[in-house]
Design a protein around this motif. Structure first.
Motif, short mmCIF file in Angstrom:
data_model
loop_
_atom_site.label_atom_id
_atom_site.label_comp_id
_atom_site.label_asym_id
_atom_site.label_seq_id
_atom_site.Cartn_x
_atom_site.Cartn_y
_atom_site.Cartn_z
N GLY A 9 -5.65 -21.77 23.85
CA GLY A 9 -6.23 -22.79 22.96
C GLY A 9 -7.47 -22.27 22.24
O GLY A 9 -7.65 -22.50 21.04
N LEU A 10 -8.31 -21.55 22.99
CA LEU A 10 -9.52 -20.97 22.39
C LEU A 10 -9.14 -19.93 21.33
O LEU A 10 -9.80 -19.82 20.29
N ARG A 11 -8.07 -19.19 21.59
CA ARG A 11 -7.62 -18.18 20.61
C ARG A 11 -7.14 -18.85 19.33
O ARG A 11 -7.38 -18.34 18.24
N GLN A 12 -6.46 -19.97 19.47
CA GLN A 12 -5.98 -20.65 18.28
C GLN A 12 -7.16 -21.16 17.44
O GLN A 12 -7.14 -21.11 16.21
N GLN A 13 -8.22 -21.61 18.15
CA GLN A 13 -9.44 -22.01 17.43
C GLN A 13 -10.04 -20.83 16.68
O GLN A 13 -10.50 -20.96 15.55
N LEU A 14 -10.03 -19.67 17.33
CA LEU A 14 -10.54 -18.45 16.69
C LEU A 14 -9.71 -18.10 15.46
O LEU A 14 -10.26 -17.76 14.40
N VAL A 15 -8.39 -18.20 15.58
CA VAL A 15 -7.50 -17.94 14.43
C VAL A 15 -7.86 -18.88 13.28
O VAL A 15 -7.94 -18.46 12.12
N ASN A 16 -8.13 -20.14 13.58
CA ASN A 16 -8.49 -21.11 12.54
C ASN A 16 -9.81 -20.72 11.86
O ASN A 16 -9.97 -20.89 10.64
N VAL A 17 -10.76 -20.19 12.65
CA VAL A 17 -12.03 -19.71 12.08
C VAL A 17 -11.76 -18.55 11.12
O VAL A 17 -12.32 -18.50 10.02
N LEU A 18 -10.88 -17.63 11.52
CA LEU A 18 -10.58 -16.47 10.67
C LEU A 18 -9.90 -16.92 9.37
O LEU A 18 -10.20 -16.38 8.29
N ASP A 52 -16.50 -15.79 17.19
CA ASP A 52 -16.32 -14.74 16.18
C ASP A 52 -17.59 -13.90 16.07
O ASP A 52 -18.35 -13.99 15.11
N LYS A 53 -17.80 -13.09 17.12
CA LYS A 53 -18.97 -12.21 17.10
C LYS A 53 -18.69 -10.97 17.94
O LYS A 53 -17.83 -10.99 18.84
N ALA A 54 -19.42 -9.91 17.62
CA ALA A 54 -19.33 -8.67 18.43
C ALA A 54 -20.03 -8.92 19.76
O ALA A 54 -20.85 -9.84 19.89
N PHE A 55 -19.70 -8.08 20.75
CA PHE A 55 -20.32 -8.25 22.06
C PHE A 55 -20.45 -6.90 22.75
O PHE A 55 -19.56 -6.06 22.63
N PRO A 56 -21.56 -6.68 23.49
CA PRO A 56 -21.75 -5.37 24.15
C PRO A 56 -20.69 -5.10 25.21
O PRO A 56 -20.26 -6.01 25.92
N ALA A 59 -21.09 1.88 27.78
CA ALA A 59 -21.51 3.06 27.01
C ALA A 59 -22.26 2.69 25.72
O ALA A 59 -22.16 3.38 24.71
N ASP A 60 -23.03 1.58 25.78
CA ASP A 60 -23.83 1.15 24.62
C ASP A 60 -23.00 0.90 23.38
O ASP A 60 -23.47 1.05 22.25
N GLN A 61 -21.74 0.54 23.56
CA GLN A 61 -20.85 0.23 22.44
C GLN A 61 -20.61 -1.28 22.39
O GLN A 61 -21.14 -2.03 23.20
N THR A 62 -19.83 -1.72 21.42
CA THR A 62 -19.52 -3.15 21.32
C THR A 62 -18.02 -3.35 21.13
O THR A 62 -17.32 -2.45 20.65
N ILE A 63 -17.55 -4.54 21.53
CA ILE A 63 -16.22 -4.97 21.11
C ILE A 63 -16.43 -5.65 19.75
O ILE A 63 -17.30 -6.51 19.60
N SER A 64 -15.68 -5.22 18.76
CA SER A 64 -15.94 -5.65 17.39
C SER A 64 -15.73 -7.16 17.21
O SER A 64 -14.97 -7.79 17.93
N GLN A 65 -16.42 -7.69 16.22
CA GLN A 65 -16.24 -9.09 15.82
C GLN A 65 -14.79 -9.30 15.39
O GLN A 65 -14.25 -8.50 14.62
N PHE A 203 -21.03 -4.75 6.18
CA PHE A 203 -20.71 -5.01 7.58
C PHE A 203 -21.70 -4.22 8.44
O PHE A 203 -22.38 -3.33 7.95
N ARG A 204 -21.77 -4.55 9.72
CA ARG A 204 -22.63 -3.79 10.64
C ARG A 204 -21.78 -3.27 11.80
O ARG A 204 -21.09 -4.04 12.47
N PHE A 205 -21.86 -1.97 12.03
CA PHE A 205 -21.12 -1.31 13.11
C PHE A 205 -22.06 -0.45 13.94
O PHE A 205 -23.11 -0.02 13.46
N VAL A 206 -21.65 -0.14 15.17
CA VAL A 206 -22.35 0.92 15.91
C VAL A 206 -22.03 2.24 15.21
O VAL A 206 -21.01 2.37 14.54
N PRO A 207 -22.91 3.27 15.33
CA PRO A 207 -22.68 4.52 14.60
C PRO A 207 -21.52 5.33 15.14
O PRO A 207 -21.24 5.33 16.34
#
Length: 213
Positions: A9-18, A52-56, A59-65, A203-207
């Motif tokens: 259900g939460l995923r479907q809400q995310l799809v609607n946001v996209l 709909d946001k990136a998250f740490p 290895a100091d990386q993120t899962i993308s938005q 956009f903003r990404f890790v390097p």
């Protein structure tokens, strides 16, 4: 590893946001709707998994938005069976989207810690890339070229020439270019030495890390 009706259900809400943000590709939206993003994150951050946001991550990386993942995937215009090179496996979330879209995925990760985690984790979810490689994304993967598409999931200060060379004619390279803020850029190969360049905003990404060894 559970995927409950609540998660769905939460995923479907995310799809609607996209959709509200302008993502139109039904295959991309379906992929986002199918993939249990919460399993790619620490279980204590469950409440953040379908925002709909990136998250740490490690290895100091993120899962993308999710919007960024969807936007880049939509630009690639993947057809089932396309050969896609991903630079920056990271959490494996974008890799999973590419697999859901029916791509044959070759993915390179520079961080050994992440590479080890993700190469074990993705097959457990049923996502099998053709190759997951620990290595330097700046040089691409010449032995498997040419590719129908190349996606770079970290900010590149410049466009690595080997990636352009490894595209098929008609193929697309989607890469965020810049230092602090990146411009999402797409190169379409029109001929042996001819490329069309388009830009799609900030956009903003890790390097993107070079191999310093």
């Amino acid at each position: 590893m559970k995927d409950t009706y609540r998660h769905q259900g939460l995923r479907q809400q995310l799809v609607n946001v996209l959709i509200s943000k302008g993502i139109k590709d039904q295959n991309v939206l379906k992929a986002i709707g199918n993939i249990p993003r919460h399993l790619f994150m620490d279980s204590s951050f469950l409440d953040h998994a379908y925002q709909d946001k990136a998250f740490p991550i490690a290895a100091d990386q993120t899962i993308s938005q999710p919007y960024t993942v969807a936007f880049q995937s939509e630009l690639l215009q993947i057809k089932r069976g396309d050969k896609i090179l991903e630079i920056g496996t990271g959490s494996g979330y974008q890799t999973a989207v590419l697999c859901e879209l029916g791509a044959r995925v070759y993915s390179i990760e520079r961080q050994n810690e992440l590479f080890k985690i993700t190469s074990r984790f993705l097959p457990k979810l049923g996502y099998r890339a053709k190759k997951l490689i620990f290595g330097d994304g700046y040089i691409g993967l010449e032995e498997e070229a040419p590719f129908d598409g190349i996606i770079v999931t970290a900010g590149a200060p410049f466009v690595p020439k080997p990636l352009l060379k490894q595209l098929k004619v008609g193929g697309r390279l989607v890469i965020p270019v810049g230092d602090d803020v990146q411009i999402m850029t797409m190169f379409t190969r029109k001929g042996p030495k001819e490329f069309e360049q388009e830009e799609f905003g900030e956009f903003r990404f890790v390097p993107l890390l070079e191999d310093k060894n």
